[in-house]
Write a protein that holds these residues in place. Sequence first.
Motif, PDB file in Angstrom:
ATOM      1  N   GLN A  45      -3.897  -5.373  16.990  1.00 59.32           N
ATOM      2  CA  GLN A  45      -2.433  -4.905  16.848  1.00 59.32           C
ATOM      3  C   GLN A  45      -2.254  -4.510  15.252  1.00 59.32           C
ATOM      4  N   THR A  46      -2.567  -5.396  14.343  1.00 61.88           N
ATOM      5  CA  THR A  46      -2.536  -5.355  13.020  1.00 61.88           C
ATOM      6  C   THR A  46      -3.066  -3.862  12.536  1.00 61.88           C
ATOM      7  N   ILE A  47      -4.249  -3.451  13.002  1.00 71.33           N
ATOM      8  CA  ILE A  47      -4.885  -2.252  12.670  1.00 71.33           C
ATOM      9  C   ILE A  47      -3.992  -1.257  13.120  1.00 71.33           C
ATOM     10  N   LEU A  48      -3.280  -1.180  14.168  1.00 68.70           N
ATOM     11  CA  LEU A  48      -2.684  -0.177  15.091  1.00 68.70           C
ATOM     12  C   LEU A  48      -1.295  -0.220  14.286  1.00 68.70           C
ATOM     13  N   VAL A  49      -0.508  -1.209  13.693  1.00 67.93           N
ATOM     14  CA  VAL A  49       0.617  -1.235  13.405  1.00 67.93           C
ATOM     15  C   VAL A  49       0.651  -0.631  11.784  1.00 67.93           C
ATOM     16  N   ALA A  50      -0.305  -1.284  11.285  1.00 65.31           N
ATOM     17  CA  ALA A  50      -0.275  -1.022   9.596  1.00 65.31           C
ATOM     18  C   ALA A  50      -0.036   0.601   9.248  1.00 65.31           C
ATOM     19  N   PRO A  51      -0.658   1.482   9.669  1.00 64.18           N
ATOM     20  CA  PRO A  51      -0.571   2.781   9.506  1.00 64.18           C
ATOM     21  C   PRO A  51       1.101   3.333   9.591  1.00 64.18           C
ATOM     22  N   ILE A  52       1.654   2.764  10.713  1.00 61.41           N
ATOM     23  CA  ILE A  52       2.948   3.168  10.735  1.00 61.41           C
ATOM     24  C   ILE A  52       3.934   2.509   9.610  1.00 61.41           C
ATOM     25  N   ILE A  53       3.680   1.274   9.474  1.00 69.32           N
ATOM     26  CA  ILE A  53       4.591   0.627   8.606  1.00 69.32           C
ATOM     27  C   ILE A  53       4.192   1.172   7.016  1.00 69.32           C
ATOM     28  N   ALA A  54       3.095   1.544   6.661  1.00 67.90           N
ATOM     29  CA  ALA A  54       2.570   2.061   5.522  1.00 67.90           C
ATOM     30  C   ALA A  54       3.069   3.476   5.254  1.00 67.90           C
ATOM     31  N   ALA A  55       3.012   4.258   6.380  1.00 69.06           N
ATOM     32  CA  ALA A  55       3.709   5.691   6.338  1.00 69.06           C
ATOM     33  C   ALA A  55       4.941   5.619   5.895  1.00 69.06           C
ATOM     34  N   LEU A  56       5.758   4.894   6.811  1.00 63.76           N
ATOM     35  CA  LEU A  56       7.210   4.789   6.583  1.00 63.76           C
ATOM     36  C   LEU A  56       7.513   4.282   5.205  1.00 63.76           C
ATOM     37  N   SER A  57       6.946   3.269   4.974  1.00 67.66           N
ATOM     38  CA  SER A  57       7.274   2.695   3.563  1.00 67.66           C
ATOM     39  C   SER A  57       6.914   3.549   2.528  1.00 67.66           C
ATOM     40  N   ARG A  58       6.020   4.380   2.640  1.00 64.15           N
ATOM     41  CA  ARG A  58       5.666   5.323   1.585  1.00 64.15           C
ATOM     42  C   ARG A  58       6.700   6.431   1.208  1.00 64.15           C
TER      43      ARG A  58
ATOM     44  N   LEU B 153      -2.901   8.984   6.517  1.00 64.13           N
ATOM     45  CA  LEU B 153      -2.168   7.891   6.776  1.00 64.13           C
ATOM     46  C   LEU B 153      -1.156   8.321   7.868  1.00 64.13           C
ATOM     47  N   ASN B 154      -0.803   9.570   7.882  1.00 63.89           N
ATOM     48  CA  ASN B 154       0.172   9.761   8.701  1.00 63.89           C
ATOM     49  C   ASN B 154      -0.444  10.292  10.085  1.00 63.89           C
ATOM     50  N   ALA B 155      -1.747  10.795  10.000  1.00 63.22           N
ATOM     51  CA  ALA B 155      -2.443  10.862  11.109  1.00 63.22           C
ATOM     52  C   ALA B 155      -2.750   9.583  11.754  1.00 63.22           C
ATOM     53  N   LEU B 156      -3.077   8.376  11.252  1.00 62.33           N
ATOM     54  CA  LEU B 156      -3.464   7.271  11.801  1.00 62.33           C
ATOM     55  C   LEU B 156      -2.321   6.483  12.322  1.00 62.33           C
ATOM     56  N   MET B 157      -1.036   7.176  12.291  1.00 62.87           N
ATOM     57  CA  MET B 157       0.258   6.474  13.150  1.00 62.87           C
ATOM     58  C   MET B 157      -0.199   6.728  14.451  1.00 62.87           C
ATOM     59  N   GLY B 158      -0.811   7.831  14.816  1.00 63.80           N
ATOM     60  CA  GLY B 158      -1.163   7.884  16.233  1.00 63.80           C
ATOM     61  C   GLY B 158      -2.803   7.470  16.681  1.00 63.80           C
ATOM     62  N   LEU B 159      -3.275   6.628  16.043  1.00 63.16           N
ATOM     63  CA  LEU B 159      -4.420   5.801  16.407  1.00 63.16           C
ATOM     64  C   LEU B 159      -4.483   5.591  17.769  1.00 63.16           C
ATOM     65  N   PRO B 160      -5.653   6.203  18.602  1.00 62.64           N
ATOM     66  CA  PRO B 160      -5.800   5.877  19.741  1.00 62.64           C
ATOM     67  C   PRO B 160      -5.808   4.155  20.169  1.00 62.64           C
ATOM     68  N   PRO B 161      -5.007   3.565  20.885  1.00 66.13           N
ATOM     69  CA  PRO B 161      -5.493   2.078  21.036  1.00 66.13           C
ATOM     70  C   PRO B 161      -6.899   1.889  21.593  1.00 66.13           C
TER      71      PRO B 161
ATOM     72  N   LEU C  31       0.879  -1.315  -0.192  1.00 66.85           N
ATOM     73  CA  LEU C  31      -0.154   0.138  -0.066  1.00 66.85           C
ATOM     74  C   LEU C  31       0.986   1.321   0.069  1.00 66.85           C
ATOM     75  N   GLY C  32       1.684   1.370   0.681  1.00 69.63           N
ATOM     76  CA  GLY C  32       2.713   2.319   0.922  1.00 69.63           C
ATOM     77  C   GLY C  32       3.631   2.585  -0.438  1.00 69.63           C
ATOM     78  N   ALA C  33       3.910   1.499  -1.088  1.00 68.60           N
ATOM     79  CA  ALA C  33       4.752   1.715  -2.356  1.00 68.60           C
ATOM     80  C   ALA C  33       3.702   2.110  -3.372  1.00 68.60           C
ATOM     81  N   LEU C  34       2.396   1.504  -3.392  1.00 70.42           N
ATOM     82  CA  LEU C  34       1.331   1.959  -4.358  1.00 70.42           C
ATOM     83  C   LEU C  34       0.993   3.561  -4.319  1.00 70.42           C
ATOM     84  N   ILE C  35       1.079   4.110  -3.034  1.00 69.48           N
ATOM     85  CA  ILE C  35       0.786   5.515  -2.861  1.00 69.48           C
ATOM     86  C   ILE C  35       2.044   6.097  -3.237  1.00 69.48           C
ATOM     87  N   ALA C  36       3.322   5.643  -3.121  1.00 65.84           N
ATOM     88  CA  ALA C  36       4.348   6.569  -3.253  1.00 65.84           C
ATOM     89  C   ALA C  36       4.514   6.829  -5.064  1.00 65.84           C
ATOM     90  N   LEU C  37       4.276   5.550  -5.601  1.00 66.55           N
ATOM     91  CA  LEU C  37       4.501   5.846  -6.975  1.00 66.55           C
ATOM     92  C   LEU C  37       3.315   5.998  -8.078  1.00 66.55           C
TER      93      LEU C  37
END
Length: 230
Positions: A103-116, A62-70, A43-49
């Motif tokens: 945890q997947t929902i919490l972690v996915a935005p972090i990985i996606a944003a950094l990957s992007r 996507l960046n805002a979702l990195m701070g999702l309240p658990p 997803l991050g690669a798709l958004i980047a390209l």
Amino acid sequence: MPTDASALDLILRADPVLLAIVRLSLIVSLSAVFCAALIAIPLGALIALTRFPGRNAVIVVLNALMGLPPVVVGLVVYLLLSRSGPLGSLGILFTPGAMIVAQTILVAPIIAALSRQTIEDLWTEYRDELDAMNVGPLQRIVTLIADARFSLVTALLAGFGRAAAEVGAVIIVGGNIDGFTRVMTTAIALETSKGNLPLAIGLGVILLVLVLVVNALAWGVRRAGERYAG
């Protein structure tokens, strides 16, 4: 025996209760990071390209979702997986599976944003070469992901650090059931409230060590990537 000595004793003699909690914590967090990576890196690669209307808004969200309240994530997953929820038929509420979902929902935005960000930087650097080689969109994604592997490992480690330290969501969807869904963070909170400080401190020490190891690995992978690039 002093509290800290008791905690050290639990660690040194590999207390079965402590090991079971640590084992489940690692299984849940690593599984969540794996599931998140399968979704977030492409997803991050798709958004980047890709250029499309509203792309900047998607990046902001996507960046805002990195701070999702658990606790909010935990509540949403609870509602989805409860008996009256749309996914209630799965019957995984108050199981490790539900904790992995949260945890997947919490972690996915972090990985996606950094990957992007990582892949977009590489795309800026290698765009002319890839265009000259007439590389297709899918092959571009694969090529840039492969080239960014060291930085992407750092993103995965960042996601694991978030997952391992999370307490709000997993206590809501897991129920903190002894011997079944009790992980390090929820056990620390519970045992502290019960006054069982040796176990709480022992788990806290292990959690701190894990965080230090993750940060050391991230630093080592980044240095390895810099040497490889050089």
